[in-house]
Scaffold this motif. Sequence first.
Motif, PDB file in Angstrom:
ATOM      1  N   GLU B  35       0.828  -1.212   0.000  1.00  0.00           N
ATOM      2  CA  GLU B  35       0.000   0.000   0.000  1.00  0.00           C
ATOM      3  C   GLU B  35       0.865   1.266   0.000  1.00  0.00           C
ATOM      4  N   LEU B  36       1.993   1.196   0.699  1.00  0.00           N
ATOM      5  CA  LEU B  36       2.912   2.339   0.677  1.00  0.00           C
ATOM      6  C   LEU B  36       3.469   2.560  -0.731  1.00  0.00           C
ATOM      7  N   ALA B  39       0.870   4.391  -2.570  1.00  0.00           N
ATOM      8  CA  ALA B  39       0.849   5.797  -2.160  1.00  0.00           C
ATOM      9  C   ALA B  39       2.014   6.554  -2.800  1.00  0.00           C
ATOM     10  N   ALA B  42       1.115   7.235  -6.332  1.00  0.00           N
ATOM     11  CA  ALA B  42       0.128   8.321  -6.404  1.00  0.00           C
ATOM     12  C   ALA B  42       0.790   9.681  -6.169  1.00  0.00           C
ATOM     13  N   ALA B  43       1.726   9.730  -5.229  1.00  0.00           N
ATOM     14  CA  ALA B  43       2.417  11.006  -4.939  1.00  0.00           C
ATOM     15  C   ALA B  43       3.261  11.439  -6.126  1.00  0.00           C
ATOM     16  N   LEU B  68       5.958  15.297  -0.329  1.00  0.00           N
ATOM     17  CA  LEU B  68       5.254  14.067   0.036  1.00  0.00           C
ATOM     18  C   LEU B  68       5.954  12.835  -0.551  1.00  0.00           C
ATOM     19  N   ALA B  71       8.797  12.223   1.793  1.00  0.00           N
ATOM     20  CA  ALA B  71       8.321  11.698   3.083  1.00  0.00           C
ATOM     21  C   ALA B  71       7.896  10.237   2.942  1.00  0.00           C
ATOM     22  N   THR B  72       7.268   9.903   1.822  1.00  0.00           N
ATOM     23  CA  THR B  72       6.835   8.513   1.610  1.00  0.00           C
ATOM     24  C   THR B  72       8.052   7.603   1.419  1.00  0.00           C
ATOM     25  N   GLN B  74      10.822   7.984   2.928  1.00  0.00           N
ATOM     26  CA  GLN B  74      11.311   7.742   4.295  1.00  0.00           C
ATOM     27  C   GLN B  74      10.460   6.678   4.987  1.00  0.00           C
ATOM     28  N   ASP B  75       9.142   6.760   4.796  1.00  0.00           N
ATOM     29  CA  ASP B  75       8.246   5.737   5.386  1.00  0.00           C
ATOM     30  C   ASP B  75       8.611   4.347   4.863  1.00  0.00           C
ATOM     31  N   ILE B  78      11.771   3.040   6.448  1.00  0.00           N
ATOM     32  CA  ILE B  78      11.518   2.598   7.828  1.00  0.00           C
ATOM     33  C   ILE B  78      10.817   1.242   7.830  1.00  0.00           C
ATOM     34  N   ARG B  79       9.854   1.100   6.942  1.00  0.00           N
ATOM     35  CA  ARG B  79       9.130  -0.180   6.848  1.00  0.00           C
ATOM     36  C   ARG B  79      10.085  -1.304   6.416  1.00  0.00           C
ATOM     37  N   LEU B  82      12.126  -2.739   9.216  1.00  0.00           N
ATOM     38  CA  LEU B  82      11.430  -3.629  10.153  1.00  0.00           C
ATOM     39  C   LEU B  82      11.395  -5.068   9.651  1.00  0.00           C
TER      40      LEU B  82
END
Lengths: 272, 83
Positions: B35-36, B39, B42-43, B68, B71-72, B74-75, B78-79, B82
């Motif tokens: 999903e990221l 996104a 889309a950005a 954006l 920022a995405t 970076q998300d 991070i994901r 994990l």
Amino acid sequence: MGGRIARLHDGNPPPQLILAALETLLAHETLRLSERNRRFLSFVVTQTVAGHSDRIKAYSIGVDVFGRDDSFDPGTDPIVRIEATRLRSALATYYETAGASAPVRIAMPPGSYVPSFAWRPSGNGSTRPASAADTGRATTTGTTLPTIIIKNLTDRAARLAATHGDLFIETIMKRLVAAGFRLFAMPSAERKAAATAISKLLLHPDETYALDIAVHPMSTGQRFSWCGTDLRSGEIICSDFVDEADRDAPCANTIDMIAMQAVQSVSKALAG
Amino acid sequence: MEQAQKRGLTRLLLRWPERRAQLREKFARDPGFAELCEAYEAACEAEAYWTKSTLPVGPARAREYDALVSATEQDILIRLALS
């Protein structure tokens, strides 16, 4: 916060705990959310808690949270959809890491901007309280004991029982504190700040248990009862009573003895 | 939706060629990561759209989506961490 604390665990989390969970979440330094995404989360949670989930649409979020004007078109300006995905990811990461022990979970299911709320799933299905070594504060013996929120449910209209209930809870509190437990008393409705502080304690139930006590007038005397609850599961961990039927007015020593029995029951259930 | 997720993954494979194996593996087993990726796609598309827009708000929107995209990313990193 009327009624027994254990009732909070019937079904989904109650609104006050959802809002407290939101506050805790937004204040947590490890939650990676921009300021406007914090507003986004606040908006959808508060609208849902207020019963206005029908107002949560891409358009209303775009206008109310992201400052778009009334010409906002989510088709060419997918800001809400993108930020919702980022918000879902941040929440998932938080609950997998720093927020793993948070008892109330806020999520935004894919395909919707309306949040869902749930209790933290039990890891092993166990509803037993955490061991003393896992919880609470250190005692003089080096072990640790959990926090207890105590509430007197005695009917204040029954004057004699109310007096005995006060004596009963005083002794219980004194003994539990002496045993090393951290103790809070449920305040009256007027003491809203204290009630709010205790609501926050309920968000860390690994360390917190409820203890309800009551003195019930009966036809031939009084019943002194106590009930300890594991706040993670709602399971009753100890519950017992003593009927003092010989006379209507048991002396203070008798009440102290019953209180000691209650304290031993609670201590055994919580500290092993 | 699935196509947008795959387009986003493709962009990321081009963006970080050294992480291709990790990106593919994460995409295959983590729906939240997919999903990221969507996104992100889309950005990127919105940034391109607003960069070409002749509307007065176009430049501001383009800058917003550019931020954006970063920022995405970076998300996503991070994901990935994990894993």
